[in-house]
Scaffold this active site. Structure first.
Site, short mmCIF file in Angstrom:
data_model
loop_
_atom_site.label_atom_id
_atom_site.label_comp_id
_atom_site.label_asym_id
_atom_site.label_seq_id
_atom_site.Cartn_x
_atom_site.Cartn_y
_atom_site.Cartn_z
CG ASP A 61 -1.53 -1.21 1.64
OD1 ASP A 61 -1.57 -2.12 0.82
OD2 ASP A 61 -2.01 -1.29 2.78
NE ARG A 83 -5.51 -4.61 8.04
CZ ARG A 83 -6.17 -5.71 8.40
NH1 ARG A 83 -6.26 -6.05 9.68
NH2 ARG A 83 -6.73 -6.47 7.48
CD GLU A 102 -6.73 -5.33 3.99
OE1 GLU A 102 -6.16 -6.08 4.78
OE2 GLU A 102 -6.44 -5.29 2.78
CD1 TRP A 119 -4.01 -7.36 -0.65
CD2 TRP A 119 -2.01 -8.39 -0.53
NE1 TRP A 119 -3.16 -6.57 0.10
CE2 TRP A 119 -1.94 -7.18 0.19
CE3 TRP A 119 -0.88 -9.20 -0.59
CZ2 TRP A 119 -0.77 -6.77 0.85
CZ3 TRP A 119 0.28 -8.79 0.06
CH2 TRP A 119 0.32 -7.58 0.76
C1 FRU Z 1 -3.71 -3.81 2.82
C2 FRU Z 1 -3.04 -4.19 4.14
C3 FRU Z 1 -3.42 -3.20 5.20
C4 FRU Z 1 -2.28 -3.32 6.18
C5 FRU Z 1 -1.11 -3.54 5.25
C6 FRU Z 1 -0.02 -4.41 5.83
O1 FRU Z 1 -3.05 -4.19 1.70
O2 FRU Z 1 -3.41 -5.50 4.49
O3 FRU Z 1 -4.68 -3.42 5.77
O4 FRU Z 1 -2.11 -2.17 6.97
O5 FRU Z 1 -1.63 -4.14 4.08
O6 FRU Z 1 1.09 -4.41 4.98
#
Ligand code: FRU
Length: 504
Positions: free
Chosen positions: A22, A150, A201, A290
């Site tokens: 990210d 998060r 997220e 992902w």
């Molecule tokens: C999204 C994520 C976020 C997290 C990060 C960890 O791609 O899963 O939710 O903060 O990547 O690298």
């Protein structure tokens, strides 16, 4: 760092080595765009998350900077988050400055047995405009016992700060407020909206101008909430959706019940908007999914994984029948435009560009179709943009089909791909459907950037955008733009430019 590999994008940001996901902490201050990112400097897959850092004056030419945030303790990683400029020193960290910078992010703990410990929200501050940070000595600023809490994104609202943060597996976004970035008060939840996927997220909340579809004049302002989910995207893996509405400092309410995707293809996730930009809002996303991000061949072949999308400038519009749309324009591409390789206006016909001599291997292409009577179009009426490797016979195909449901498609199924079955399995056709063949609101316009292993298309002036990864085994060096079986009267204008490498 070595940016010469045949798959290495030349006008996009990618990390020197290691694994990136990210975009984080993006802000614009004193003429500089700052991009931080989820970074594993020691591996080619996710884990050991730091905040990598890069800066740019034009949004395309990036300079790598030293890592900005390191894991503060063993088994505690720095996950996604945002940055604000604390111009009024609300935090008290910056007694003599109006350019103090505060990062707000998730600290993710892992237990001895490898299971997830709590995720909490923490801050760090910078006296030098974001190059170096110190952790606040009273972290966390929002405590929790949850292992799924998060990705805080903070914005300024009047005299206060507002944060949107994901309760990932409860399908809720929490909105918190703070006077000083240290003390946070829960204000509301935005729950169960849109595609849920397995988890929520990387939310964003951003104020955007609303423009008149005809004149382009700003007629209003609305808020946009973006929200990423994974897995659970319609095409598989991860994707970002958005909602348009109003925000009053504590609550976000949507204008309608629609779920809209920011990208019709598969490779644009967790985009973030730069803090500190007025007018059209500028964002860029993680150009991956992902589903295969940790397997793509750039890892074993070239020692890096993942790039960011190009920066996009966004505003809202309300076109008849299409409803609310977030229009994503290519951010001023002037700095990267090189020589013109083709410019032609035609009816049915084609333009071929051999770009084997373009050092960057990257092109910008525009094609406009006017005067088309879509009622007379057949299922053979097409405008195709095809990129080929004469050496391997592989191709990337894309184009408009003007008959029927008028989809624009991108097909990466004609790429042989590397020897990785799992990876190529997930590679298929992405397409987007316009509303109907009689929809006069649609303009048949495509703007596209191809950059070695990335393809980004903007349709209808940015009302639809698609981001597509591709991994040809030999470079694609031949472009063919072909209009076929268009009804009489249709005109196609095609223009192609070389792009200058920003890494050479
Ligand atoms: C999204 C994520 C976020 C997290 C990060 C960890 O791609 O899963 O939710 O903060 O990547 O690298």
């Amino acid at each position: 760092a070595n940016y010469t590999g045949p798959l290495r994008p030349q006008v996009h940001y990618s990390p020197p080595t290691g694994f990136m996901n990210d975009p984080n902490g993006m802000f614009y201050l004193n003429g500089v765009f700052h991009l931080y990112y989820q970074y594993n400097p020691t591996g080619l897959g996710a884990g050991n998350q730091h905040w990598g850092h890069a800066t740019s004056k034009d949004g395309y030419t990036w300079e790598n900077q030293p890592i900005a945030l390191f894991p503060p303790e063993e088994k505690q990683y720095v996950f996604s988050g945002s940055v604000v400029v604390d111009a009024n020193n609300t935090s008290g960290f910056f007694p003599d400055q109006d350019n103090g910078v505060v990062a707000v992010f998730t600290l993710a703990r892992y237990n001895e047995d490898g299971s997830g410990g709590p995720q909490t929200q923490a801050i760090a501050y910078s006296h030098d405009e974001g190059y170096t940070f110190q952790y606040y000595d009273q972290n966390p600023v929002i405590n929790s016992t949850s292992s799924q809490f998060r990705d805080p994104k903070v914005i300024r609202y009047g005299d206060t700060w507002a944060m949107v943060v994901a309760y990932s597996q409860e399908f809720a976004l929490g909105i918190f407020t703070s006077p000083d970035l240290k003390q946070w008060t829960w204000a509301s939840n935005f729950t169960d909206h849109g595609l849920l996927g397995a988890q929520y997220e990387c939310p964003n909340l951003v104020k955007m101008p609303v423009r008149d579809p005809e004149s382009g004049a700003v007629v209003d302002e609305k808020y946009v909430m973006t929200l990423s989910v994974q897995p659970g995207a319609p095409l598989g893996g991860s994707i970002t959706q958005y909602f348009i509405g109003d925000f009053n400092g504590t609550h976000f309410s949507t204008l309608d019940a629609a779920t809209r995707l920011t990208d019709f293809a598969k490779d644009n996730y967790a985009a973030q908007f730069f803090y500190g930009v007025e007018g059209n809002q500028i964002s860029l996303g993680w150009a991956s999914n992902w589903q295969y991000a940790q397997q793509v061949p750039t890892g074993n072949n070239e020692g890096w994984r993942s790039a960011m999308t190009l920066p996009r400038a966004s505003y809202l519009t309300k076109a008849p029948r299409i409803g609310w749309t977030m229009v994503d324009e290519l951010y001023d591409a002037q700095p990267i435009l090189g020589e013109s390789l083709a410019a032609k206006t035609m009816g049915n016909g084609s333009v071929t560009v051999d770009y084997a001599d373009v050092a960057s291997g990257a092109l910008y292409i525009e094609a406009n179709v006017t005067g088309i009577d879509v009622a007379k179009a057949t299922s053979f009426s097409t405008l195709n943009l095809t990129f080929t490797s004469p050496a391997s016979g592989e191709s990337l195909r894309s184009g408009f089909y003007f008959g029927g449901d008028n989809p624009f498609f991108v097909d990466r199924g004609q790429l042989r791909g590397f020897d990785n079955v799992f990876f190529t399995d997930k590679f298929s056709v992405a397409d987007v459907y316009y509303e109907s063949s009689t929809d006069k609101a649609a303009a048949w316009r495509v703007q596209a950037v191809i950059d070695r292993s990335m393809y980004e298309v903007f349709l209808d002036g940015g009302r639809h955008a698609g981001t597509v990864l591709l991994y040809p085994t030999q470079p694609l060096t031949l472009l063919n733009v072909a209009a076929g079986d268009l009804p009489a009267g249709a005109r196609v204008s095609v223009a192609v430019w070389a792009l200058k490498s920003t890494w050479a």
